[in-house]
Design an enzyme around this catalytic site. Structure first.
Site, short mmCIF file in Angstrom:
data_model
loop_
_atom_site.label_atom_id
_atom_site.label_comp_id
_atom_site.label_asym_id
_atom_site.label_seq_id
_atom_site.Cartn_x
_atom_site.Cartn_y
_atom_site.Cartn_z
N TYR A 65 14.76 0.36 -8.64
CA TYR A 65 14.99 -0.88 -7.90
C TYR A 65 16.43 -1.33 -8.15
O TYR A 65 16.81 -1.68 -9.25
CB TYR A 65 14.04 -1.99 -8.33
CG TYR A 65 12.57 -1.69 -8.11
CD1 TYR A 65 12.15 -0.72 -7.20
CD2 TYR A 65 11.59 -2.39 -8.82
CE1 TYR A 65 10.81 -0.45 -7.01
CE2 TYR A 65 10.24 -2.12 -8.63
CZ TYR A 65 9.85 -1.15 -7.74
OH TYR A 65 8.52 -0.89 -7.56
N HIS A 134 6.57 6.85 -11.52
CA HIS A 134 6.64 6.09 -10.26
C HIS A 134 6.09 6.88 -9.08
O HIS A 134 5.37 6.36 -8.23
CB HIS A 134 8.09 5.69 -10.00
CG HIS A 134 8.25 4.54 -9.07
ND1 HIS A 134 9.39 3.79 -9.01
CD2 HIS A 134 7.43 4.00 -8.15
CE1 HIS A 134 9.26 2.84 -8.09
NE2 HIS A 134 8.07 2.95 -7.55
N SER A 213 1.93 -4.48 -3.01
CA SER A 213 1.86 -4.98 -1.62
C SER A 213 0.47 -5.51 -1.27
O SER A 213 -0.09 -5.18 -0.22
CB SER A 213 2.26 -3.88 -0.63
OG SER A 213 3.56 -3.44 -0.87
N PRO A 214 -0.12 -6.37 -2.13
CA PRO A 214 -1.47 -6.86 -1.87
C PRO A 214 -1.57 -7.81 -0.68
O PRO A 214 -2.66 -8.06 -0.16
CB PRO A 214 -1.85 -7.58 -3.17
CG PRO A 214 -0.54 -8.01 -3.75
CD PRO A 214 0.44 -6.94 -3.37
N GLY A 216 0.06 -7.13 2.08
CA GLY A 216 0.49 -6.30 3.21
C GLY A 216 1.97 -6.40 3.49
O GLY A 216 2.38 -6.53 4.64
N ARG A 217 2.78 -6.34 2.41
CA ARG A 217 4.24 -6.48 2.54
C ARG A 217 4.60 -7.77 3.26
O ARG A 217 5.52 -7.82 4.07
CB ARG A 217 4.85 -5.26 3.24
CG ARG A 217 4.72 -3.98 2.43
CD ARG A 217 5.49 -2.83 3.03
NE ARG A 217 5.65 -1.76 2.04
CZ ARG A 217 4.74 -0.81 1.80
NH1 ARG A 217 3.62 -0.80 2.48
NH2 ARG A 217 4.95 0.11 0.88
N GLY A 218 3.83 -8.82 2.97
CA GLY A 218 4.11 -10.12 3.56
C GLY A 218 3.47 -10.36 4.91
O GLY A 218 3.46 -11.48 5.42
N PHE A 220 0.38 -10.59 5.88
CA PHE A 220 -0.71 -11.57 5.88
C PHE A 220 -0.25 -12.98 5.50
O PHE A 220 -1.04 -13.91 5.50
CB PHE A 220 -1.86 -11.10 5.01
CG PHE A 220 -2.55 -9.88 5.57
CD1 PHE A 220 -3.16 -9.93 6.81
CD2 PHE A 220 -2.55 -8.67 4.88
CE1 PHE A 220 -3.77 -8.81 7.36
CE2 PHE A 220 -3.17 -7.54 5.43
CZ PHE A 220 -3.78 -7.61 6.66
#
Length: 348
Positions: A65, A134, A213-214, A216-218, A220
């Site tokens: 990252y 990773h 990403s719980p 949905g990568r934003g 939702f």
């Protein structure tokens, strides 16, 4: 007054080796850009400290990252926090991309060790709580990679070992070399392909599950539906956010919105609550750069869902209706479905 109204974040065991973390973690990746512009060092440190003050003790980063800048930022924040109360997770093995834009992964023993030394230096720490591979190097027997991780545990430089995006065969073989405490993998209302084989296997072996990403990568939370995706965001090229697929996926968001009204919470909170309700061995790590989103994520712990509610949500966001792959085309080849490794030499 603020203290009394604060939500108490439960502590849970992640895996069966003794690692205990906050039921909600914090994914640090976005602080140094990818879905958005990087935040300033001051803002980054501030939100990490705020997360800790609100009861989050499990922080997730990776050497890739930035690259490296995320660990450096987190290291600076950790200097202002009590080390013994933090569970710090970082990762190695995702090297970058070759000239053709293909991902490079390295699981060789000497690389594992070199990466760990680099991460410890950048973070300013003398041990890592949870050290993940990773992505799986499909050219190196998993026994070699985990064998080196085992040595690092024995040397006191790593407390617990994890895998990310690993196949069932790789998880089993890795766990036979040294107990795996956690598997980090994508899991959300619109990405559920791990439920058939991977989740039952983790439970059979006593491995905790860390969904990334719980939300949905934003998606939702309304990203791309209610607001435009910035041109510099990696989401601009994500299959599910392409113009054609987004048009189809919007209806899923609006269905969730109706259910969120019923549960008196936001769509993001409902999506995150669904993940949180998947079991005590599940610790999602949503990331954010904004204090209000952090508070919203913590608020999802107050959303109580029954078995019927969970079924209703799963049915409303029908996997068959989701348009587009859950990852970028160039990342597909290193996803868990292809993450098998060759047999070790003595077995060949």
């Amino acid at each position: 007054m603020e203290e009394q109204s604060q939500i108490l974040i439960p502590r849970v065991k992640l895996g069966s080796q003794g690692l205990e973390v906050s039921k909600l973690g914090f994914g640090c990746m976005g602080l140094t850009g990818r879905y958005n512009s990087p935040v300033s060092e001051e803002e980054g440190i501030s939100i990490i400290k705020e997360a800790f003050e609100k009861g989050i003790t499990f922080f997730d980063t990776s050497d890739v990252y930035g690259p490296h800048t995320n660990e450096i930022l987190l290291g600076k924040a950790l200097k202002q926090l009590p080390r013994e109360k933090i569970q710090l997770a970082t990762k190695f093995g995702n090297v970058g991309f070759d000239e053709g834009g293909n991902p490079i992964v390295n699981g060789k023993a000497e690389y594992v060790r070199a990466c760990l030394e680099g991460s410890l230096k950048r973070l300013g720490l003398d041990y890592i709580d949870l050290y993940y591979q990773h992505r799986v190097d499909q050219t190196v027997p998993i026994e070699e990679t985990v064998g080196e991780l085992k040595k690092l545990v024995e040397e006191g430089k790593v407390k617990y070992v994890g895998l990310s995006e690993a196949s069932a065969d790789t998880i089993r073989r890795a766990h036979a070399v040294y107990p795996i405490s956690a598997l980090q993998i994508e899991w959300s209302l619109w990405t559920r392909d791990i439920e058939e084989e991977i989740i039952p296997l983790c439970r059979e072996l006593g491995i905790g599950i860390v969904p990334y990403s719980p939300i949905g990568r934003g998606f939702f939370a309304g990203k791309a539906v209610l607001e435009n995706v910035p041109a510099n965001s990696a989401l601009a090229s994500h299959p599910r956010f392409s113009e054609e697929n987004l048009e189809k996926n919007k209806m899923l968001y609006f269905r969730l919105e109706k259910l969120a009204t019923k549960h008196q919470c936001t769509t993001a909170q409902l999506a995150l609550a669904w993940v949180l309700h998947q079991g005590n061995d599940v610790v999602p790590i949503p990331g954010t750069t904004k204090g209000k989103n952090l508070s919203s994520n913590i608020g999802s712990l107050n959303v109580k869902l029954t078995e019927d509610d969970l079924k209703e949500l799963s049915n409303a966001i029908s996997i068959q209706e989701v348009a587009g792959s859950n990852t970028w085309d160039y990342m597909e080849s290193i996803s868990w479905k292809y993450a098998n490794t060759p047999a070790k030499a003595s077995d060949a």
